[in-house]
Design a protein around this motif. Structure first.
Motif, PDB file in Angstrom:
ATOM      1  N   HIS A  15       0.831  -1.216   0.000  1.00 46.81           N
ATOM      2  CA  HIS A  15       0.000   0.000   0.000  1.00 46.81           C
ATOM      3  C   HIS A  15       0.866   1.266   0.000  1.00 46.81           C
ATOM      4  O   HIS A  15       0.543   2.243  -0.686  1.00 46.81           O
ATOM      5  CB  HIS A  15      -0.925   0.002   1.212  1.00 46.81           C
ATOM      6  N   ARG A  45       0.104  -9.023  -4.949  1.00 50.27           N
ATOM      7  CA  ARG A  45       0.355  -7.620  -4.600  1.00 50.27           C
ATOM      8  C   ARG A  45       1.387  -7.011  -5.549  1.00 50.27           C
ATOM      9  O   ARG A  45       1.228  -5.890  -6.044  1.00 50.27           O
ATOM     10  CB  ARG A  45       0.848  -7.511  -3.155  1.00 50.27           C
ATOM     11  N   GLU A 200      -7.714  -3.987   2.840  1.00 50.13           N
ATOM     12  CA  GLU A 200      -7.541  -4.768   1.622  1.00 50.13           C
ATOM     13  C   GLU A 200      -6.099  -5.263   1.501  1.00 50.13           C
ATOM     14  O   GLU A 200      -5.169  -4.589   1.892  1.00 50.13           O
ATOM     15  CB  GLU A 200      -7.876  -3.925   0.386  1.00 50.13           C
ATOM     16  N   TRP A 201      -5.954  -6.464   0.927  1.00 46.66           N
ATOM     17  CA  TRP A 201      -4.648  -7.091   0.725  1.00 46.66           C
ATOM     18  C   TRP A 201      -3.960  -7.442   2.040  1.00 46.66           C
ATOM     19  O   TRP A 201      -2.738  -7.521   2.118  1.00 46.66           O
ATOM     20  CB  TRP A 201      -3.720  -6.215  -0.130  1.00 46.66           C
ATOM     21  N   LYS A 339     -14.799  -2.107   3.193  1.00 50.16           N
ATOM     22  CA  LYS A 339     -13.822  -2.095   2.097  1.00 50.16           C
ATOM     23  C   LYS A 339     -13.040  -3.409   2.060  1.00 50.16           C
ATOM     24  O   LYS A 339     -12.788  -3.970   0.992  1.00 50.16           O
ATOM     25  CB  LYS A 339     -12.854  -0.923   2.273  1.00 50.16           C
ATOM     26  N   PHE A 340     -12.657  -3.890   3.246  1.00 53.91           N
ATOM     27  CA  PHE A 340     -11.912  -5.144   3.327  1.00 53.91           C
ATOM     28  C   PHE A 340     -12.728  -6.312   2.796  1.00 53.91           C
ATOM     29  O   PHE A 340     -12.238  -7.120   1.998  1.00 53.91           O
ATOM     30  CB  PHE A 340     -11.483  -5.402   4.778  1.00 53.91           C
ATOM     31  N   LYS A 342     -15.287  -6.310   0.750  1.00 55.12           N
ATOM     32  CA  LYS A 342     -15.489  -6.171  -0.703  1.00 55.12           C
ATOM     33  C   LYS A 342     -14.267  -6.702  -1.450  1.00 55.12           C
ATOM     34  O   LYS A 342     -14.393  -7.468  -2.414  1.00 55.12           O
ATOM     35  CB  LYS A 342     -15.741  -4.708  -1.061  1.00 55.12           C
ATOM     36  N   TRP A 343     -13.071  -6.291  -1.011  1.00 53.54           N
ATOM     37  CA  TRP A 343     -11.851  -6.803  -1.645  1.00 53.54           C
ATOM     38  C   TRP A 343     -11.738  -8.310  -1.467  1.00 53.54           C
ATOM     39  O   TRP A 343     -11.409  -9.033  -2.423  1.00 53.54           O
ATOM     40  CB  TRP A 343     -10.611  -6.123  -1.049  1.00 53.54           C
ATOM     41  N   TYR A 344     -12.016  -8.796  -0.257  1.00 54.38           N
ATOM     42  CA  TYR A 344     -11.851 -10.226   0.045  1.00 54.38           C
ATOM     43  C   TYR A 344     -12.719 -11.071  -0.874  1.00 54.38           C
ATOM     44  O   TYR A 344     -12.257 -12.077  -1.432  1.00 54.38           O
ATOM     45  CB  TYR A 344     -12.199 -10.491   1.512  1.00 54.38           C
TER      46      TYR A 344
END
Length: 349
Positions: A15, A45, A200-201, A339-340, A342-344
């Motif tokens: 990030h 990543r 995220e990530w 947000k996490f 949604k990314w997952y």
């Protein structure tokens, strides 16, 4: 500015590198891509940063296909020869060291890995900064250094001499090693004690990922200390904002330092320690509830006793970062977790 960011295949390092690249800095990323957790996530990543797995060669720079101002090298911090060659050839303005053997619990199982990466590797970076005239050295410490300290919120001015894991002990040693180089050689050193970063990530060995995986696959989550724990959960975007402020503003000797009653977070040398967290601890069961709401499914819970090396609560006093840089985390737990999740869902299908 030309910046070396170590740990760019890692959670926070990825990030940070991306944010620095987007604002126009020249970034060289370094990571050894070890198998402490799934390397597929690490390579994914790097792919986001324009670094293809098939192009990576040990101890050689790889040019990003997405960012003209980004290169990556796969290398170990404990490889002094490669580290020195990199510093000599690339001539960095600043270094942000986020690479480390991570994990409190794993340090009980594999202590030697922590000494090699977190102590020997850290020394190699200090020596390279000294020998190749790097102006600013920012590095990741950890809230785990507070150990047995029960006084909350944790203040960077608190003494932190009673760690309860080897991981914490290596991070404390980094702070002391950095101070020595600041004192002896005038190296501008700033340590950041991170408090439970999520987003995220994220790392698969940390609670958000472990819990999301279990909930979505109908497995019970492990709730340690029977849920009687709290953490200063901090969204990764807020963390990166604070790290960049430190990269842009090198430490200076403090006029307030009194050698008769020394504050461990400041010095007569160009050295500073900051807490970087949300300044708002969350009960573990409340965190789980927020995650359940975002996923839309209730977790099965297996309540267990406290684990060795763990602490009951963390709570960051970030007054120094606020006073020095106007830093204030803005992301609520609800927004960050949404947000996490949604990314997952997108990443793991």
């Amino acid at each position: 500015m030309k910046i070396l960011v170590t740990g760019t295949a890692g959670f926070i390092g990825y990030h940070l590198a991306k944010e620095l690249l987007l604002r126009g800095d020249e970034v060289v990323g370094l990571d050894n891509i070890n198998d402490y957790y799934d390397v597929k996530l690490k390579y994914a990543r790097l792919k986001e940063l324009g670094i293809d797995k098939d192009d990576i060669k040990d101890n050689q720079l790889t040019q990003s296909k997405t960012y003209p101002n980004h290169k990556f090298i796969k290398a170990n911090l404990e490889d002094a020869e490669t580290i020195n060659r990199l510093f000599k050839e690339e001539k960095f303005d600043a270094l942000c060291n986020l690479a480390a053997q991570a994990g409190v619990r794993y340090s009980i199982e594999n202590p030697h890995a922590y000494i090699q990466s977190n102590v020997v590797g850290f020394l190699n970076l200090l020596e390279a900064c000294r020998n190749y005239d790097v102006k600013n050295f920012a590095f990741a410490s950890s809230s785990s250094v507070y150990g047995l300290n029960k006084s909350q919120p944790f203040k960077s001015s608190d003494h932190s001499d009673h760690p309860v894991s080897l991981y914490a002990a290596t991070k404390k040693s980094n702070e002391m090693m950095a101070h020595t180089y600041a004192h002896l050689y005038g190296l501008h050193c700033t340590g950041l004690r991170f408090f439970t970063v999520y987003g995220e990530w994220g790392r698969p060995d940390m609670a958000p990922m472990l819990f999301a995986d279990a909930i979505l696959n109908d497995r019970a989550i492990k709730v340690f200390n029977h849920g009687n724990m709290s953490r200063d959960f901090t969204y990764v975007g807020d963390i990166v904002e604070g790290v960049i402020k430190v990269i842009d503003n090198q430490s200076t000797p403090s006029q307030k330092f009194d050698a008769a009653t020394p504050n461990p977070s400041i010095s007569s040398a160009p050295y500073k320690i900051y807490n970087i967290g949300n300044n708002s601890p969350v009960q573990l069961l409340d965190f789980i509830k927020t995650l359940e709401n975002a996923i839309g499914k209730e977790a099965q819970k297996n309540f267990l006793p406290m684990q060795d090396g763990d602490v009951v609560s963390t709570y960051a006093d970030v007054t120094d970062l606020m006073n020095d840089f106007g830093y204030k985390p803005e992301t609520s737990l609800k927004v960050g977790i949404e947000k996490f999740v949604k990314w997952y869902r997108e990443f793991y299908k």
